[in-house]
Design an enzyme around this catalytic site. Structure first.
Site, PDB file in Angstrom:
ATOM      1  N   ARG A  34       0.857  -1.178   0.000  1.00 38.67           N
ATOM      2  CA  ARG A  34       0.000   0.000   0.000  1.00 38.67           C
ATOM      3  C   ARG A  34       0.897   1.233   0.000  1.00 38.67           C
ATOM      4  NH1 ARG A  34       2.641   1.568   3.494  1.00 38.67           N
ATOM      5  NH2 ARG A  34       1.227   3.296   3.821  1.00 38.67           N
ATOM      6  N   GLY A  35       0.270   2.384  -0.176  1.00 43.20           N
ATOM      7  CA  GLY A  35       1.020   3.615  -0.386  1.00 43.20           C
ATOM      8  C   GLY A  35       1.016   3.931  -1.872  1.00 43.20           C
ATOM      9  N   ASP A 225      -2.243  10.610  -1.726  1.00 44.99           N
ATOM     10  CA  ASP A 225      -2.592   9.620  -2.742  1.00 44.99           C
ATOM     11  C   ASP A 225      -2.985  10.277  -4.057  1.00 44.99           C
ATOM     12  OD1 ASP A 225      -3.050   6.543  -1.627  1.00 44.99           O
ATOM     13  OD2 ASP A 225      -2.967   8.076  -0.079  1.00 44.99           O
TER      14      ASP A 225
END
Length: 336
Positions: A34-35, A225
């Site tokens: 994730r990220g 994001d």
């Protein structure tokens, strides 16, 4: 492809072995990785695996297979713009090498994935240097979620700024919000910083206001994001609240993100799709249900911080105000 299974940190360090693009897509969807920058990089490697699987197909079948793999990968996490950006680069490369056959196709896509990976690491170091000068000489920096090496190709965005400041001699410690419900701050940020010998303490998300009120926090640094053209910032749920608190207490609120996170095609945060995740991620803690059966649960994974609450954005291009973002000209994007 070997991928660190982030859901098991800090209890266990285990690597997943992924052999096809569908496996990479599932790892992204389930947050084994994730990220925003990291899932873009993972998707690029996933596209390389797709190219390897279709290496002996005819040109039209090869392109169709690459487009299908790209569509699957891009659909897994709709808020992070880096994911679609990396997929589009890979599809553009596939269109260019469709006339070739065999291992050459796979090699070119694998090299593109490595190039995207290298670019991200370099960008993290550059934005780290850009942001380090803005942090106080000493004191406490608050961060939210995990925007470190685990969320990028290495070094980190928000944590890269903190790392660069400490490398420059600043005496900083970090308060990491736990970041419910996935606990990225408690599990991942604390794990990273502890391994690097950077002083870190974990607080619950609801404690941030108290520490600001006490005057303990000198700056807030978070990742992103997606950043819209007007400077609105989509980041992990809870970021907007921290920005409001920081403004109330006169604390600078910084965002660190690579240029690939800036989406000049999206006018404002109102147009950013916000991912809604499973109720069980919120309603079940440690295998035990903590919400009564039948009670609805809302679980947006991200929120949008208005541009006017952001002091500055650090990218590999340097420090930008949110007004400067809308006047910036992006690098030419590959067609596809």
């Amino acid at each position: 492809m070997f991928l660190l299974e982030q859901r098991e940190l800090p209890e266990r360090e285990r690597y997943l072995t992924l052999t096809d693009s569908a496996g990479v897509a599932e790892a992204i969807r389930t947050m084994a990785v994730r990220g925003a920058p990291a899932i873009g990089i993972a998707a690029a490697y996933g596209m390389a695996l797709a190219a390897r699987a279709a290496r002996d197909e005819g040109a039209s079948s090869y392109v169709a297979a690459m487009r299908a793999a790209g569509e699957h990968l891009a659909s897994t996490r709709p808020t992070a713009v880096n994911l679609g950006w990396a997929v589009r680069r890979a599809i553009a490369a596939a269109l260019q090498n469709a006339g070739r056959r065999g291992e050459e196709r796979a090699r070119e896509l694998a090299e593109l994935a490595r190039e995207i990976h290298r670019e991200d690491v370099a960008a993290c170091h550059q934005m780290g240097r850009a942001g380090a000068a803005r942090l106080p000489e000493s004191g406490t920096v608050l961060t939210h979620c995990n925007a470190g090496a685990l969320a990028t190709g290495g070094y980190g965005t928000a944590l890269g700024v903190i790392r660069a400041a400490i490398e420059a001699g600043k005496a900083l410690r970090v308060l990491a919000c736990e970041t419910r419900p996935y606990l990225q701050g408690a599990r991942l940020t604390a794990w990273e910083l502890q391994r690097d010998g950077i002083p870190v303490e974990v607080i619950s998300d609801s404690m941030a206001a108290w520490f600001m009120q006490k005057g303990e926090i000198g700056a807030v640094v978070v990742g992103a994001d997606r950043i819209a053209r007007n400077g609105d910032v989509a980041n992990k749920i809870g970021t907007y609240g921290l920005a409001c608190l920081a403004r109330h207490h006169g604390i600078p609120f910084y965002v660190a993100a690579p240029w690939s996170t800036i989406d000049l095609a999206t006018d404002s945060g109102a147009s950013i799709p916000i991912e809604e995740r499973s109720r069980d991620e919120l309603a079940v803690v440690g295998g035990r249900r903590v919400v009564p059966p039948g009670v609805p649960v809302r679980h947006p994974a991200f929120d949008v911080t208005p541009a006017e609450l952001v002091t500055a954005v650090f990218t590999e291009r340097g420090k930008l105000t949110t007004r400067e973002i809308s006047r910036s000209v992006p690098p030419a994007a590959p067609a596809g």
